[in-house]
Write an enzyme that holds these catalytic residues in place. Sequence first.
Site, PDB file in Angstrom:
ATOM      1  N   ASP A  55       0.831  -1.068  -0.014  1.00 18.76           N
ATOM      2  CA  ASP A  55       0.083   0.026  -0.110  1.00 18.76           C
ATOM      3  C   ASP A  55       0.936   1.216  -0.024  1.00 18.76           C
ATOM      4  O   ASP A  55       1.653   1.590   1.149  1.00 18.76           O
ATOM      5  CB  ASP A  55      -1.111   0.030   1.151  1.00 18.76           C
ATOM      6  CG  ASP A  55      -1.722   1.229   1.172  1.00 18.76           C
ATOM      7  OD1 ASP A  55      -1.552   1.965   0.479  1.00 18.76           O
ATOM      8  OD2 ASP A  55      -2.482   1.382   2.191  1.00 18.76           O
ATOM      9  N   SER A 119      -2.509  14.132 -15.597  1.00 18.52           N
ATOM     10  CA  SER A 119      -3.701  13.894 -16.342  1.00 18.52           C
ATOM     11  C   SER A 119      -4.029  15.127 -17.165  1.00 18.52           C
ATOM     12  O   SER A 119      -3.820  16.224 -16.485  1.00 18.52           O
ATOM     13  CB  SER A 119      -4.735  13.432 -15.718  1.00 18.52           C
ATOM     14  OG  SER A 119      -6.218  13.608 -16.165  1.00 18.52           O
ATOM     15  N   ALA A 120      -4.929  14.842 -18.014  1.00 18.47           N
ATOM     16  CA  ALA A 120      -5.511  16.143 -18.892  1.00 18.47           C
ATOM     17  C   ALA A 120      -6.481  16.797 -17.941  1.00 18.47           C
ATOM     18  O   ALA A 120      -6.891  18.095 -17.857  1.00 18.47           O
ATOM     19  CB  ALA A 120      -6.052  15.817 -19.971  1.00 18.47           C
ATOM     20  N   TYR A 150      -9.963  14.838  -8.252  1.00 24.94           N
ATOM     21  CA  TYR A 150      -8.963  14.060  -9.107  1.00 24.94           C
ATOM     22  C   TYR A 150      -7.877  15.096  -9.813  1.00 24.94           C
ATOM     23  O   TYR A 150      -6.502  14.994  -9.714  1.00 24.94           O
ATOM     24  CB  TYR A 150      -9.616  13.269 -10.121  1.00 24.94           C
ATOM     25  CG  TYR A 150      -8.704  12.407 -11.238  1.00 24.94           C
ATOM     26  CD1 TYR A 150      -7.967  11.390 -10.544  1.00 24.94           C
ATOM     27  CD2 TYR A 150      -8.585  12.944 -12.414  1.00 24.94           C
ATOM     28  CE1 TYR A 150      -7.049  10.513 -11.386  1.00 24.94           C
ATOM     29  CE2 TYR A 150      -7.451  12.014 -13.157  1.00 24.94           C
ATOM     30  CZ  TYR A 150      -6.843  10.957 -12.552  1.00 24.94           C
ATOM     31  OH  TYR A 150      -5.991  10.475 -13.584  1.00 24.94           O
ATOM     32  N   GLU A 192     -14.554   1.758 -15.073  1.00 26.05           N
ATOM     33  CA  GLU A 192     -14.081   1.866 -16.701  1.00 26.05           C
ATOM     34  C   GLU A 192     -14.219   3.165 -17.007  1.00 26.05           C
ATOM     35  O   GLU A 192     -15.405   3.783 -16.888  1.00 26.05           O
ATOM     36  CB  GLU A 192     -15.090   0.620 -17.342  1.00 26.05           C
ATOM     37  CG  GLU A 192     -16.574   0.952 -17.342  1.00 26.05           C
ATOM     38  CD  GLU A 192     -17.124   0.525 -16.009  1.00 26.05           C
ATOM     39  OE1 GLU A 192     -16.598   0.278 -15.026  1.00 26.05           O
ATOM     40  OE2 GLU A 192     -18.574   0.324 -16.491  1.00 26.05           O
ATOM     41  N   LYS A 193     -13.543   3.346 -18.287  1.00 26.37           N
ATOM     42  CA  LYS A 193     -13.660   4.809 -19.082  1.00 26.37           C
ATOM     43  C   LYS A 193     -14.262   4.255 -20.170  1.00 26.37           C
ATOM     44  O   LYS A 193     -14.659   3.209 -20.655  1.00 26.37           O
ATOM     45  CB  LYS A 193     -12.266   4.826 -19.363  1.00 26.37           C
ATOM     46  CG  LYS A 193     -11.193   5.249 -18.247  1.00 26.37           C
ATOM     47  CD  LYS A 193     -10.392   6.136 -18.315  1.00 26.37           C
ATOM     48  CE  LYS A 193      -9.796   6.601 -16.918  1.00 26.37           C
ATOM     49  NZ  LYS A 193      -8.392   6.511 -16.804  1.00 26.37           N
ATOM     50  N   LYS A 201     -20.778  -2.436 -23.955  1.00 25.83           N
ATOM     51  CA  LYS A 201     -22.420  -2.190 -24.117  1.00 25.83           C
ATOM     52  C   LYS A 201     -22.775  -2.571 -25.500  1.00 25.83           C
ATOM     53  O   LYS A 201     -23.875  -3.355 -25.567  1.00 25.83           O
ATOM     54  CB  LYS A 201     -22.684  -0.597 -23.975  1.00 25.83           C
ATOM     55  CG  LYS A 201     -22.565  -0.086 -22.522  1.00 25.83           C
ATOM     56  CD  LYS A 201     -23.036   1.247 -22.425  1.00 25.83           C
ATOM     57  CE  LYS A 201     -22.755   1.886 -20.934  1.00 25.83           C
ATOM     58  NZ  LYS A 201     -23.065   3.264 -20.766  1.00 25.83           N
ATOM     59  N   ARG A 223     -13.780  14.439 -27.257  1.00 28.71           N
ATOM     60  CA  ARG A 223     -12.621  13.913 -26.622  1.00 28.71           C
ATOM     61  C   ARG A 223     -11.484  13.407 -27.678  1.00 28.71           C
ATOM     62  O   ARG A 223     -11.855  13.268 -28.796  1.00 28.71           O
ATOM     63  CB  ARG A 223     -12.865  12.698 -25.895  1.00 28.71           C
ATOM     64  CG  ARG A 223     -13.812  12.826 -24.854  1.00 28.71           C
ATOM     65  CD  ARG A 223     -13.207  13.583 -23.566  1.00 28.71           C
ATOM     66  NE  ARG A 223     -14.094  13.739 -22.452  1.00 28.71           N
ATOM     67  CZ  ARG A 223     -14.741  14.631 -22.297  1.00 28.71           C
ATOM     68  NH1 ARG A 223     -15.070  15.495 -23.455  1.00 28.71           N
ATOM     69  NH2 ARG A 223     -15.691  14.741 -21.203  1.00 28.71           N
ATOM     70  N   ARG A 288     -12.365  18.406 -25.220  1.00 28.92           N
ATOM     71  CA  ARG A 288     -11.354  18.044 -24.596  1.00 28.92           C
ATOM     72  C   ARG A 288     -10.236  17.500 -25.622  1.00 28.92           C
ATOM     73  O   ARG A 288     -10.640  16.400 -26.167  1.00 28.92           O
ATOM     74  CB  ARG A 288     -10.950  17.420 -23.318  1.00 28.92           C
ATOM     75  CG  ARG A 288      -9.587  17.216 -22.878  1.00 28.92           C
ATOM     76  CD  ARG A 288      -9.482  16.423 -21.572  1.00 28.92           C
ATOM     77  NE  ARG A 288     -10.004  17.180 -20.461  1.00 28.92           N
ATOM     78  CZ  ARG A 288     -10.363  16.699 -19.179  1.00 28.92           C
ATOM     79  NH1 ARG A 288     -10.453  15.289 -19.081  1.00 28.92           N
ATOM     80  NH2 ARG A 288     -10.819  17.598 -18.223  1.00 28.92           N
TER      81      ARG A 288
HETATM   82  P1  NAD Z   1      -5.449   1.810 -13.235  1.00 28.72           P
HETATM   83  O1  NAD Z   1      -6.476   2.076 -12.005  1.00 28.72           O
HETATM   84  O2  NAD Z   1      -5.604   0.768 -13.930  1.00 28.72           O
HETATM   85  O3  NAD Z   1      -3.937   1.639 -12.358  1.00 28.72           O
HETATM   86  C1  NAD Z   1      -3.727   2.161 -11.280  1.00 28.72           C
HETATM   87  C2  NAD Z   1      -3.153   1.050 -10.104  1.00 28.72           C
HETATM   88  O4  NAD Z   1      -2.823   1.688  -8.903  1.00 28.72           O
HETATM   89  C3  NAD Z   1      -4.287   0.073 -10.013  1.00 28.72           C
HETATM   90  O5  NAD Z   1      -3.723  -1.033  -9.993  1.00 28.72           O
HETATM   91  C4  NAD Z   1      -4.379   0.243  -8.288  1.00 28.72           C
HETATM   92  O6  NAD Z   1      -4.705  -1.058  -7.556  1.00 28.72           O
HETATM   93  C5  NAD Z   1      -2.868   0.998  -7.992  1.00 28.72           C
HETATM   94  N1  NAD Z   1      -3.294   1.469  -6.620  1.00 28.72           N
HETATM   95  C6  NAD Z   1      -4.289   2.336  -6.243  1.00 28.72           C
HETATM   96  N2  NAD Z   1      -3.914   2.874  -5.038  1.00 28.72           N
HETATM   97  C7  NAD Z   1      -2.466   2.089  -4.663  1.00 28.72           C
HETATM   98  C8  NAD Z   1      -1.808   2.031  -3.349  1.00 28.72           C
HETATM   99  N3  NAD Z   1      -2.138   2.715  -2.187  1.00 28.72           N
HETATM  100  N4  NAD Z   1      -0.770   1.424  -3.174  1.00 28.72           N
HETATM  101  C9  NAD Z   1      -0.275   0.832  -4.810  1.00 28.72           C
HETATM  102  N5  NAD Z   1      -0.946   0.699  -5.588  1.00 28.72           N
HETATM  103  C10 NAD Z   1      -2.176   1.399  -5.573  1.00 28.72           C
HETATM  104  O7  NAD Z   1      -5.187   3.147 -13.763  1.00 28.72           O
HETATM  105  P2  NAD Z   1      -4.348   3.421 -15.051  1.00 28.72           P
HETATM  106  O8  NAD Z   1      -5.458   3.815 -16.169  1.00 28.72           O
HETATM  107  O9  NAD Z   1      -3.303   2.336 -15.375  1.00 28.72           O
HETATM  108  O10 NAD Z   1      -3.683   4.988 -14.667  1.00 28.72           O
HETATM  109  C11 NAD Z   1      -2.122   4.791 -14.202  1.00 28.72           C
HETATM  110  C12 NAD Z   1      -1.851   6.456 -14.036  1.00 28.72           C
HETATM  111  O11 NAD Z   1      -2.220   7.106 -15.264  1.00 28.72           O
HETATM  112  C13 NAD Z   1      -2.723   6.940 -12.785  1.00 28.72           C
HETATM  113  O12 NAD Z   1      -1.738   7.778 -12.144  1.00 28.72           O
HETATM  114  C14 NAD Z   1      -3.896   7.563 -13.633  1.00 28.72           C
HETATM  115  O13 NAD Z   1      -4.297   8.832 -12.851  1.00 28.72           O
HETATM  116  C15 NAD Z   1      -3.047   8.158 -14.836  1.00 28.72           C
HETATM  117  N6  NAD Z   1      -3.823   8.459 -15.901  1.00 28.72           N
HETATM  118  C16 NAD Z   1      -4.527   7.735 -16.351  1.00 28.72           C
HETATM  119  C17 NAD Z   1      -5.347   8.048 -17.683  1.00 28.72           C
HETATM  120  C18 NAD Z   1      -6.166   6.748 -18.321  1.00 28.72           C
HETATM  121  O14 NAD Z   1      -6.681   7.321 -19.330  1.00 28.72           O
HETATM  122  N7  NAD Z   1      -6.039   5.511 -18.228  1.00 28.72           N
HETATM  123  C19 NAD Z   1      -5.396   9.232 -17.863  1.00 28.72           C
HETATM  124  C20 NAD Z   1      -4.862  10.308 -17.354  1.00 28.72           C
HETATM  125  C21 NAD Z   1      -3.959   9.902 -16.196  1.00 28.72           C
END
Ligand code: NAD
Length: 333
Positions: A55, A119-120, A150, A192-193, A201, A223, A288
């Site tokens: 963690d 992030s954006a 966020y 999910e995004k 869907k 987007r 965006r």
């Molecule tokens: P994701 O949710 O699939 O992966 C994030 C991981 O972090 C998860 O597996 C989660 O279990 C882990 N996590 C959360 N809390 C934790 C903790 N306390 N200790 C250890 N691990 C922890 O998300 P992602 O899409 O892979 O995103 C990765 C990064 O990119 C993030 O910082 C996210 O904010 C950023 N981001 C992603 C997107 C996108 O479109 N996917 C867009 C902008 C920014």
Amino acid sequence: MTTPLILVTGAGGFIGGHLVAELQRQGGCRVRAVDIKPLAEWYQVFAQAENVQLDLQLRDACMHACDGVNDVYQLAADMGGMGFIETHKAECMLSVLINTHMLVAAKEQRCKRFFYSSSACAYNLELQRSEEIVPLKESDAYPAMPEDGYGWEKLFSERMCRHFTEDYGLYTRVARFHNVYGPFGTWDGGREKVPAAICRKVIEAKETGRHDIGVWGDGKQTRSFMYIDDCIRGIRMIMESDAVREPINLGSSEIVTINGLVDIVEAIGGVKLQRHYDLTAPKGVNGRNSDNTLVRARLGWEPSLPLREGMRLTYEWVYGQYVARRAGKQVTL
Ligand code: NAD
């Protein structure tokens, strides 16, 4: 000389999993992969990596994770799509504990380089009120009025990276990701995004014969979406680059409306669905897109996989997951 140790945090998640895959493919390093989730819930697990459950909101865990590490890729965050971040603002902001403790640990453990996934959502909301968006350039983050919860956390943590560089000499790189999509990511369950959600869907509609689809908002929101392979390439290039010292966009500039995205997925699935617009659902900003002038100038590159192609690959993967779940197999959402 020992082989460098690379740390990927959030490695059980979508982008982290793909990054570990790429580092393993490339070779020449050892990889420590860390996530809070039990290993059975990671999207991708590589036996050659050192896989650790920690963690990272806890300082001691971050010290442990960074021990002996050269490069840190900090991708761990408590996040999800619009449905999640609009309803879990406090939880999203608590990721500041991860970023704070990871930066402190990287400094104390003398890690050489630190990559942060912003992030954006860090961009000023005022500039995203209209569907006819002017693409967002890096300077548009200020004056600050990011996405509530966020986005504020992302902007704050970007700033921390900057000051850790200025005050402690830590090498940091920050990328502002714009909507990343592809296989091995969340596709159901609330986090999910939109690209994966629309694939699911459309698949559901096809498989059940109920030919309709719920769309959040009026579908006119614009987007851009970046395929995961482009994201991974960009992360590596930004980390390696001497020319990128400030937060930089990492996103596609191929703009599409949500209705246009549904059109693409319908064409992939070979169906036409009745659309129901839910105007009360979380829909995010109206417009965006990523201005890629800086990334082109600094890296001579920008994300380029066409949306149709990336969505086809994503649809195939989500379809496989859907079928596996229906057959009673365990799948990661
Ligand atoms: P994701 O949710 O699939 O992966 C994030 C991981 O972090 C998860 O597996 C989660 O279990 C882990 N996590 C959360 N809390 C934790 C903790 N306390 N200790 C250890 N691990 C922890 O998300 P992602 O899409 O892979 O995103 C990765 C990064 O990119 C993030 O910082 C996210 O904010 C950023 N981001 C992603 C997107 C996108 O479109 N996917 C867009 C902008 C920014």
